[in-house]
Design an enzyme around this catalytic site. Structure first.
Site, mmCIF file in Angstrom:
data_model
loop_
_atom_site.group_PDB
_atom_site.id
_atom_site.type_symbol
_atom_site.label_atom_id
_atom_site.label_comp_id
_atom_site.label_asym_id
_atom_site.label_seq_id
_atom_site.Cartn_x
_atom_site.Cartn_y
_atom_site.Cartn_z
ATOM 1 N N HIS A 156 -8.643 -3.996 -2.128
ATOM 2 C CA HIS A 156 -9.396 -2.854 -2.768
ATOM 3 C C HIS A 156 -9.648 -1.752 -2.009
ATOM 4 O O HIS A 156 -10.505 -0.934 -2.052
ATOM 5 C CB HIS A 156 -10.411 -3.233 -3.644
ATOM 6 C CG HIS A 156 -10.450 -2.665 -5.044
ATOM 7 N ND1 HIS A 156 -10.767 -3.321 -6.411
ATOM 8 C CD2 HIS A 156 -11.000 -1.417 -5.281
ATOM 9 C CE1 HIS A 156 -10.875 -2.473 -7.171
ATOM 10 N NE2 HIS A 156 -11.239 -1.006 -6.705
ATOM 11 N N LYS A 193 -3.705 -8.368 -9.053
ATOM 12 C CA LYS A 193 -3.817 -7.559 -7.994
ATOM 13 C C LYS A 193 -5.222 -8.012 -7.351
ATOM 14 O O LYS A 193 -6.450 -7.923 -7.791
ATOM 15 C CB LYS A 193 -3.820 -5.996 -8.439
ATOM 16 C CG LYS A 193 -4.608 -4.961 -7.220
ATOM 17 C CD LYS A 193 -4.465 -3.444 -7.811
ATOM 18 C CE LYS A 193 -4.837 -2.576 -6.645
ATOM 19 N NZ LYS A 193 -6.121 -2.293 -6.731
ATOM 20 N N SER A 201 -4.781 3.610 -13.719
ATOM 21 C CA SER A 201 -6.045 3.088 -13.813
ATOM 22 C C SER A 201 -6.698 2.892 -15.068
ATOM 23 O O SER A 201 -6.553 3.859 -15.890
ATOM 24 C CB SER A 201 -6.912 3.725 -12.740
ATOM 25 O OG SER A 201 -8.189 3.225 -12.854
ATOM 26 N N THR A 229 -6.608 -6.651 -12.171
ATOM 27 C CA THR A 229 -7.320 -6.614 -10.980
ATOM 28 C C THR A 229 -8.575 -7.538 -10.978
ATOM 29 O O THR A 229 -9.207 -7.602 -11.781
ATOM 30 C CB THR A 229 -8.101 -5.093 -10.646
ATOM 31 O OG1 THR A 229 -7.090 -4.054 -10.724
ATOM 32 C CG2 THR A 229 -8.855 -4.994 -9.565
HETATM 33 C C1 LIG Z 1 -11.141 6.327 -5.242
HETATM 34 C C2 LIG Z 1 -10.501 4.887 -5.582
HETATM 35 C C3 LIG Z 1 -10.663 4.275 -6.713
HETATM 36 C C4 LIG Z 1 -10.005 3.241 -7.127
HETATM 37 N N1 LIG Z 1 -9.984 2.683 -8.577
HETATM 38 C C5 LIG Z 1 -9.231 1.726 -8.743
HETATM 39 C C6 LIG Z 1 -8.871 1.152 -10.107
HETATM 40 O O1 LIG Z 1 -9.533 2.068 -11.055
HETATM 41 N N2 LIG Z 1 -8.424 0.048 -10.152
HETATM 42 C C7 LIG Z 1 -7.988 -0.821 -9.014
HETATM 43 O O2 LIG Z 1 -7.471 -1.855 -9.403
HETATM 44 N N3 LIG Z 1 -8.232 -0.418 -7.903
HETATM 45 C C8 LIG Z 1 -8.570 1.081 -7.586
HETATM 46 N N4 LIG Z 1 -8.672 1.396 -6.339
HETATM 47 C C9 LIG Z 1 -8.037 0.493 -5.256
HETATM 48 C C10 LIG Z 1 -6.725 0.924 -5.006
HETATM 49 O O3 LIG Z 1 -5.869 0.551 -6.159
HETATM 50 C C11 LIG Z 1 -6.161 0.460 -3.724
HETATM 51 O O4 LIG Z 1 -6.205 -1.067 -3.852
HETATM 52 C C12 LIG Z 1 -6.630 0.895 -2.456
HETATM 53 O O5 LIG Z 1 -6.977 2.204 -2.583
HETATM 54 C C13 LIG Z 1 -5.610 0.752 -1.307
HETATM 55 O O6 LIG Z 1 -6.037 1.223 -0.238
HETATM 56 P P1 LIG Z 1 -5.837 2.764 0.417
HETATM 57 O O7 LIG Z 1 -6.516 3.768 -0.344
HETATM 58 O O8 LIG Z 1 -5.873 2.561 1.841
HETATM 59 O O9 LIG Z 1 -4.210 3.004 0.044
HETATM 60 C C14 LIG Z 1 -9.572 2.544 -6.153
HETATM 61 C C15 LIG Z 1 -9.106 2.981 -4.681
HETATM 62 C C16 LIG Z 1 -9.928 4.243 -4.594
HETATM 63 C C17 LIG Z 1 -9.760 4.844 -2.888
HETATM 64 C C1 LIG Z 2 -15.306 2.048 -12.843
HETATM 65 C C2 LIG Z 2 -14.047 2.677 -12.116
HETATM 66 C C3 LIG Z 2 -13.587 1.528 -10.973
HETATM 67 C C4 LIG Z 2 -12.867 2.072 -9.956
HETATM 68 C C5 LIG Z 2 -12.681 1.431 -8.793
HETATM 69 O O1 LIG Z 2 -12.219 0.371 -9.002
HETATM 70 C C6 LIG Z 2 -13.136 1.797 -7.531
HETATM 71 O O2 LIG Z 2 -13.847 2.946 -7.582
HETATM 72 O O3 LIG Z 2 -12.507 1.197 -6.748
#
Ligand SMILES: Cc1cc2nc3c(=O)[nH]c(=O)nc-3n(C[C@H](O)[C@H](O)[C@H](O)COP(=O)(O)O)c2cc1C
Ligand SMILES: CCCCC(=O)C(=O)O
Length: 350
Positions: A247, A223, A110, A160
Site C-alpha cells: 500500500h 491487492k 479507487s 484491497t
Molecule cells: C494518496 C494515496 C491514496 C491511495 N488510495 C488507495 C485506495 O483508495 N485504494 C487502494 O487500494 N490503494 C490506495 N493507495 C495505494 C496505492 O494503490 C498503491 O498501492 C501505492 O501508492 C503504490 O506505491 P507508490 O505510491 O510508491 O507507487 C493509495 C496510495 C496513495 C499514495
Molecule cells: C478512505 C480512503 C482510503 C484511501 C487509502 O487507501 C489511502 O489513503 O492509502
C-alpha cells in the site's frame, strides 16, 4: 522570460506538485504509516538491484504490451488506485482517466474516488477501467457498489486486502487531516441521500472473497498480498491475479519493500495467474527489474498524483509517457526485445 522546461523525469513532478498543493494535502499523498520505513524501503530496494545487460542481441522492434485478466494494456505500467484526485486537481479522476486512456493503459478507479465511477468512465470513452473495492461488512451495499462498477464498464475488481484497519499516519494526525473539504466526497459511496463512510473492517476474511466471486463474473484481483502462503490461498479461492503491495507503505509500517517480496510470491503462484506489483516504481529501470523478477505488470500511485497536481491530464500523460519511453530505452540497452523476455538473470543484488 526563461521558458520553464517540462520535467524530464517522474521525480521532478513531485516538487512541482508540492509547490501547488496545500501542505496537509501534499502530506496526505506523500506520507505513510508510522516512521515511514516501508515508504522509503520501497524505493531503496530498487536502487539495491542492479541490471546486467546482454549485448549484440539484434532486438529490433520492441514489445511493451501486456495482456491481463481485465484486458490489454499497451504498456506494463498501470495506474494504481489512489483516493481523492480532486484534492490534487479540479478535474480529479476525470483527468487521470483521460491520460490513462490516451496511454492505452489501465486505470484502477479507487473506491474513494472524488468523481463517481460512471463519470470517470464517461470522461474517457474507450479507456480500460478496473474498480478497487474495500469489501464493506454491509454485503448488500458492497453488492450495490459492484453493480455500479459493472454497469460503468469496469473490467476487473481489485479487492484491497491490506486494510483491515486504517493506517496510522503521523503526518495526517499532526495536520488534523481526516476528511475531505466541503464540496468533495467519496462519490462511489453514495447511498440514496447520504454518503456512507468507508469501513475498513477487521472482520473481512477469505469467506468474503468467496462471496464476492459469487456476486460477480468480473475477474477478482487481490491487492495487498505480501506473504507467499496468502498467495497460495488466493489461488485456492480462485482469484484472477495476485497484486503484491504494501500500500505504498501506508498501512503496516516495517513491511518489507514490495520488490523484495516479489520473488517468493512469484514462486508460490507458479505461473497460475499473473502477479502484479506496486510500491516505489519511479523509473523505467524499476519497471524492468520488477518484470524480470516475475511481475506481469506494475502500477504507480504517487507518480500519477504528482503529475495530476502539477499539470492535470497533461501532467499524468507526461508521467506515463516518460515511464513508457524509459521502459523501451531500458529494454534496448538490456538487449531484450519484449517485456515478456525479461528474466531473473538480468537482475542481481548490488
Ligand atoms: C494518496 C494515496 C491514496 C491511495 N488510495 C488507495 C485506495 O483508495 N485504494 C487502494 O487500494 N490503494 C490506495 N493507495 C495505494 C496505492 O494503490 C498503491 O498501492 C501505492 O501508492 C503504490 O506505491 P507508490 O505510491 O510508491 O507507487 C493509495 C496510495 C496513495 C499514495
Ligand atoms: C478512505 C480512503 C482510503 C484511501 C487509502 O487507501 C489511502 O489513503 O492509502
Amino acid at each position: 522570460m526563461t521558458p520553464v522546461r517540462a520535467p524530464s523525469a517522474v521525480r521532478e513532478f513531485e516538487a512541482a506538485a508540492r509547490a501547488r498543493l496545500l501542505p496537509a494535502h501534499y502530506d496526505y499523498f506523500a506520507g505513510g504509516a508510522g516512521e515511514e520505513i516501508t515508504v522509503r524501503a520501497n524505493e531503496a530496494a530498487f536502487a539495491r538491484l542492479a541490471l546486467l545487460p546482454r549485448v549484440l542481441r539484434g532486438t529490433g522492434k520492441l514489445q511493451t504490451g501486456v495482456t491481463l485478466p481485465g484486458g490489454r494494456a499497451a504498456m506494463p505500467v498501470l495506474v494504481a488506485p489512489t483516493a481523492f484526485h480532486r484534492l490534487a486537481h479540479p478535474e480529479g479522476e476525470r483527468a487521470t482517466a483521460r491520460a490513462a486512456a490516451a496511454a492505452e493503459t489501465v486505470m484502477v478507479v479507487s473506491m474513494a474516488a472524488t468523481v463517481a465511477v460512471e463519470d470517470v468512465a464517461a470522461a474517457a470513452p474507450g479507456g480500460t477501467l478496473w474498480f478497487q473495492l474495500y469489501i464493506q461488512p454491509d454485503l448488500a451495499f458492497t453488492e450495490a457498489i459492484v453493480r455500479r462498477a459493472e454497469a460503468a464498464g469496469c473490467t476487473a475488481l481489485v479487492v484491497t486486502v491490506d486494510s483491515p484497519a486504517r493506517g496510522r499516519r503521523d503526518r495526517d494526525q499532526h495536520n488534523g487531516f481526516d476528511d475531505l473539504p466541503d464540496g468533495m466526497c467519496c462519490e462511489n459511496l453514495r447511498d440514496g441521500d447520504r454518503v456512507r463512510p468507508i469501513v475498513m473492517s477487521p472482520e473481512i476474511s477469505w469467506r468474503h472473497v468467496d462471496l464476492l466471486r459469487r456476486m460477480t463474473e468480473l475477474p477478482v484481483v487481490l491487492k495487498g498480498v505480501t506473504h507467499p502462503d496468502d498467495a497460495r490461498l488466493a489461488l485456492d479461492h480462485g482469484v484472477a491475479a495476485v497484486w503484491v503491495s504494501n500500500h505504498g507503505g501506508r498501512q503496516l509500517d516495517t513491511v518489507p519493500a514490495a520488490v523484495d517480496l516479489l520473488p517468493e510470491v512469484v514462486a508460490a503462484v507458479g505461473g497460475a495467474v499473473p502477479v502484479l506489483l506496486d510500491g516505489g516504481i519511479r523509473r523505467g529501470t524499476d519497471v524492468v527489474k520488477a518484470m524480470a523478477l516475475g511481475a506481469s505488470a506494475v502500477a504507480v500511485g504517487r507518480p500519477v498524483i504528482w503529475g495530476l497536481a502539477a499539470d492535470g491530464e497533461r501532467g499524468v500523460a507526461r508521467v506515463l509517457g516518460l515511464l513508457h519511453d524509459e521502459v523501451e530505452h531500458a529494454l534496448t540497452l538490456l538487449g531484450v526485445a519484449s517485456v515478456h523476455d525479461l528474466r531473473p538473470g538480468l537482475v542481481r543484488p548490488c
